[in-house]
Design an enzyme around this catalytic site. Structure first.
Site, PDB file in Angstrom:
ATOM      1  CD  GLU A  80      -2.935  -1.167   0.299  1.00 35.41           C
ATOM      2  OE1 GLU A  80      -3.040  -0.205  -0.481  1.00 35.41           O
ATOM      3  OE2 GLU A  80      -3.654  -2.178   0.222  1.00 35.41           O
ATOM      4  CG  ASN A  96      -0.701   5.395  -0.825  1.00 35.28           C
ATOM      5  OD1 ASN A  96      -1.603   5.170  -1.619  1.00 35.28           O
ATOM      6  ND2 ASN A  96      -0.893   5.436   0.489  1.00 35.28           N
ATOM      7  NE  ARG A 113      -5.127   3.663  -6.733  1.00 31.11           N
ATOM      8  CZ  ARG A 113      -4.608   2.446  -6.870  1.00 31.11           C
ATOM      9  NH1 ARG A 113      -4.614   1.850  -8.036  1.00 31.11           N
ATOM     10  NH2 ARG A 113      -4.104   1.848  -5.839  1.00 31.11           N
TER      11      ARG A 113
END
Lengths: 147, 101
Positions: A46, A50, A108
């Site tokens: 994650e 990002n 997303r």
């Protein structure tokens, strides 16, 4: 058990799998169970995603990953830091809200920070627009559900 | 191959394999959407049985396909949930909206 590692990777999406595998391999020297390993790998995925998508907006940049192992109250603790020198986050609180995303048209999920928060014990995000973002996560090993 | 598609009448099954992250999500999305766009599909089944890893990019993929099939009055089902994928879906709230097995 004290140990650490540092990793530097270009912000290519193909490196997402490498980054989580590398952190997972480092973490595997502790007696962590399968669940804890999966939690750590998902959280790293994650954070790195990002940095690639939001931090560097799919442009070229470098992602710095650091892992540290320490011992606290007889338990092993892993700390993972993922840092980028990308565009930064103006409103961190907003960014961390579940389902919030600045890239809805790209589908997303807006769940990245929520996943990190749920899967790790602590999550700290520091960021400055134009300078970059640092995500620091910790997890104590051997306190979660049994294997 | 990360995604295997099987059509049976108006029903499309997308079996996902391996590790689902942002790197492969776009390709899987295009693969599924191509079928949805050219064929008269009203039921989409996503099979996660062979998924060893998934992060929130996989969630985005699932949520996006749900919106797409819902927009045309179709339905979506998720099969083959493992404790890991189940936990992710639960977290996003999409589990309440989708049929699962």
């Amino acid at each position: 058990m004290k140990n650490y590692m540092k990793l530097e990777i270009p912000s290519k999406s193909v490196n997402e799998a490498f980054a989580r595998a590398a952190v997972g391999a480092f973490a595997a020297q502790t007696d962590l169970n399968v669940e804890e390993l999966a939690d750590i790998k998902t959280s790293v995925s994650e954070a790195v995603t990002n940095s690639i998508i939001h931090g560097y907006r799919n442009e070229r940049g470098i992602i710095y990953i650091e892992c540290g192992l320490s011992e606290k109250d007889g338990k092993c603790m892993i700390e993972v830091t993922v840092r980028d020198e990308g565009c930064g986050i103006a409103d961190i609180e907003k960014a961390m809200e579940p389902l919030f995303t600045t890239a809805a048209d790209e589908e997303r999920s807006g769940m990245g920070f929520t996943v990190m928060q749920s899967f790790m014990d602590s999550l700290k995000v520091t960021s400055e627009p134009g300078t970059g973002t640092t995500v620091t996560m910790t997890k104590q090993i051997g306190v979660g559900a049994d294997d | 191959m990360k995604c295997e598609l099987n059509q049976n009448g108006g029903e499309l099954t997308a079996a996902l394999y391996g590790e689902i992250d942002q790197h492969c999500a776009d390709e899987i999305r295009e693969q599924i959407d191509r079928e949805l766009d050219i064929k008269n599909i009203f039921s989409l089944i996503i099979d996660l049985k062979n998924v060893g890893f998934m992060d929130s990019s996989g969630l985005g993929l699932i949520m996006g396909r749900y919106k797409k099939i819902k927009a045309r009055g179709g339905k979506m089902k998720i099969v083959g949930l493992t404790p890991k994928t189940d936990r992710l879906l639960e977290m996003s709230g999409i589990k309440k909206l989708i049929d699962k097995e």
